[in-house]
Design an enzyme around this catalytic site. Structure first.
Site, PDB file in Angstrom:
ATOM      1  CD  GLU A 190      -2.698   5.417   6.720  1.00 28.09           C
ATOM      2  OE1 GLU A 190      -2.701   5.489   5.477  1.00 28.09           O
ATOM      3  OE2 GLU A 190      -1.776   4.875   7.362  1.00 28.09           O
ATOM      4  CB  SER A 197       5.478  -2.033  11.844  1.00 29.65           C
ATOM      5  OG  SER A 197       5.009  -0.714  12.083  1.00 29.65           O
ATOM      6  CG  ASN A 238      -1.703   1.245   1.416  1.00 34.64           C
ATOM      7  OD1 ASN A 238      -1.839   2.021   0.467  1.00 34.64           O
ATOM      8  ND2 ASN A 238      -2.237   1.456   2.608  1.00 34.64           N
ATOM      9  N   GLY A 287       2.602   1.984  10.713  1.00 37.00           N
ATOM     10  CA  GLY A 287       3.521   3.110  10.535  1.00 37.00           C
ATOM     11  C   GLY A 287       4.205   3.535  11.824  1.00 37.00           C
ATOM     12  CG  HIS A 346      -5.572   1.745   5.185  1.00 34.06           C
ATOM     13  ND1 HIS A 346      -5.108   2.706   6.037  1.00 34.06           N
ATOM     14  CD2 HIS A 346      -4.560   0.855   5.008  1.00 34.06           C
ATOM     15  CE1 HIS A 346      -3.851   2.418   6.359  1.00 34.06           C
ATOM     16  NE2 HIS A 346      -3.497   1.302   5.749  1.00 34.06           N
ATOM     17  CE  LYS A 357       0.229   3.371   4.656  1.00 36.55           C
ATOM     18  NZ  LYS A 357       0.306   3.499   6.086  1.00 36.55           N
ATOM     19  CD  GLU A 407      -3.372  -2.822   7.306  1.00 35.48           C
ATOM     20  OE1 GLU A 407      -2.252  -2.997   6.834  1.00 35.48           O
ATOM     21  OE2 GLU A 407      -4.057  -1.825   7.056  1.00 35.48           O
TER      22      GLU A 407
HETATM   23  C1  PEP Z   1      -0.563  -0.026   6.088  1.00 37.06           C
HETATM   24  O1  PEP Z   1      -0.683   1.175   5.958  1.00 37.06           O
HETATM   25  O2  PEP Z   1      -1.436  -0.787   5.616  1.00 37.06           O
HETATM   26  C2  PEP Z   1       0.601  -0.550   6.797  1.00 37.06           C
HETATM   27  C3  PEP Z   1       0.586  -1.781   7.209  1.00 37.06           C
HETATM   28  O3  PEP Z   1       1.639   0.347   6.991  1.00 37.06           O
HETATM   29  P1  PEP Z   1       3.076   0.014   7.632  1.00 37.06           P
HETATM   30  O4  PEP Z   1       3.549  -1.289   7.031  1.00 37.06           O
HETATM   31  O5  PEP Z   1       3.936   1.162   7.259  1.00 37.06           O
HETATM   32  O6  PEP Z   1       2.864  -0.125   9.110  1.00 37.06           O
END
Ligand code: PEP
Length: 249
Positions: A96, A212, A9, A172, A94, A11, A166
């Site tokens: 966000e 992460s 992803n 992040g 997601h 973003k 998630e």
């Molecule tokens: C995400 O935004 O779906 C995500 C998992 O981000 P990150 O791997 O940077 O934590």
């Protein structure tokens, strides 16, 4: 069908030239893998990404879409627009989008419904906040997110659903759920689906972990029996890291 999946992803990162450069590098370095490999660049670069990846096994998917077919929704894009440029998979829900763009379970249920009606695959994201985990409510929060957005769907729809658990506190932040925490939640997710539908559906849906994931922790997380791969944010923006994560599956 339950398959292994590693999805990036991106973003709101990378302009067109950067998108093409990263995809060219990724395509050249893509290892032999049983996993489906997907990338989700930003809207304006989707067509460019598809052109760059012509002939590659890497799939281009979208980060979001609107539930309406067309109309007065400034700044939005529809399922038909995605399908027209040969995108058949969309990320929905997601954290966000939920946190910054007010997408709640009701809106997400509509988006999921539209995407499935159009025969698209949906990568549905969900997960608890830190306070939910601290207060021990993480299972009930996840159960409610699944129930509210997905459990009115007919059994036949589940072949086009991919789940991405998630935990918001791990996105992040550099903080990862331990492989045991991921496995525990993924097993709970399958149990919840088995209760709402049946074990066949619970066992055939791919459940990805996101939060992460990086080359140093991917192998251990992916080794868990109910983890079918990952949705990767930051580490998917660096070709060698994303490739190392694909190799870990
Ligand atoms: C995400 O935004 O779906 C995500 C998992 O981000 P990150 O791997 O940077 O934590």
């Amino acid at each position: 069908m339950r398959s292994k999946i590693v999805a990036g992803n991106w973003k709101m990162n990378k302009n067109l030239a950067e998108t093409e450069a990263l995809l060219t590098e990724l395509a050249a370095k893509l290892p032999d893998t049983e996993a489906e490999v997907m990338v989700a660049p930003t809207y304006v670069n989707l067509s460019g990404a598809i052109r760059t990846l012509e002939g590659s096994a890497i799939q281009v998917i979208a980060q979001n879409m609107h539930f309406a077919d067309s109309g007065a929704y400034t700044g939005e894009i529809s399922a038909d627009m995605l399908i027209h440029i040969r995108i058949d998979t969309v990320i929905l829900g997601h954290s966000e989008r939920r946190a910054y763009f007010g997408e709640d379970d009701e809106i997400l249920a509509k988006k999921v419904g539209t995407a499935l009606e159009k025969n698209m695959r949906v990568m549905f994201c969900f997960g608890e906040e830190l306070e939910d985990r601290k207060s021990g409510n993480h299972f009930s929060v996840v159960e409610a997110q699944l129930k509210n957005a997905l459990f009115d769907l007919p059994s036949s729809a589940w072949g086009n659903i991919i789940l991405a658990y998630e935990p918001v506190w791990a996105i992040g932040t550099g903080e990862t759920a331990s492989p045991e925490q991921a496995q525990e939640m993924h097993a709970f997710i399958r149990k919840t689906i088995a209760e709402a539908y049946d074990t066949a559906i619970a066992n055939q849906v791919s459940v990805l972990y996101g939060g992460s994931v990086k080359p140093s922790n991917a192998e251990e997380i992916f080794s868990k029996p109910d983890v079918d791969g990952g949705l990767i944010g930051g580490a998917s923006l660096v070709a060698d890291d994303f490739v190392a994560i694909i190799k870990a599956i």
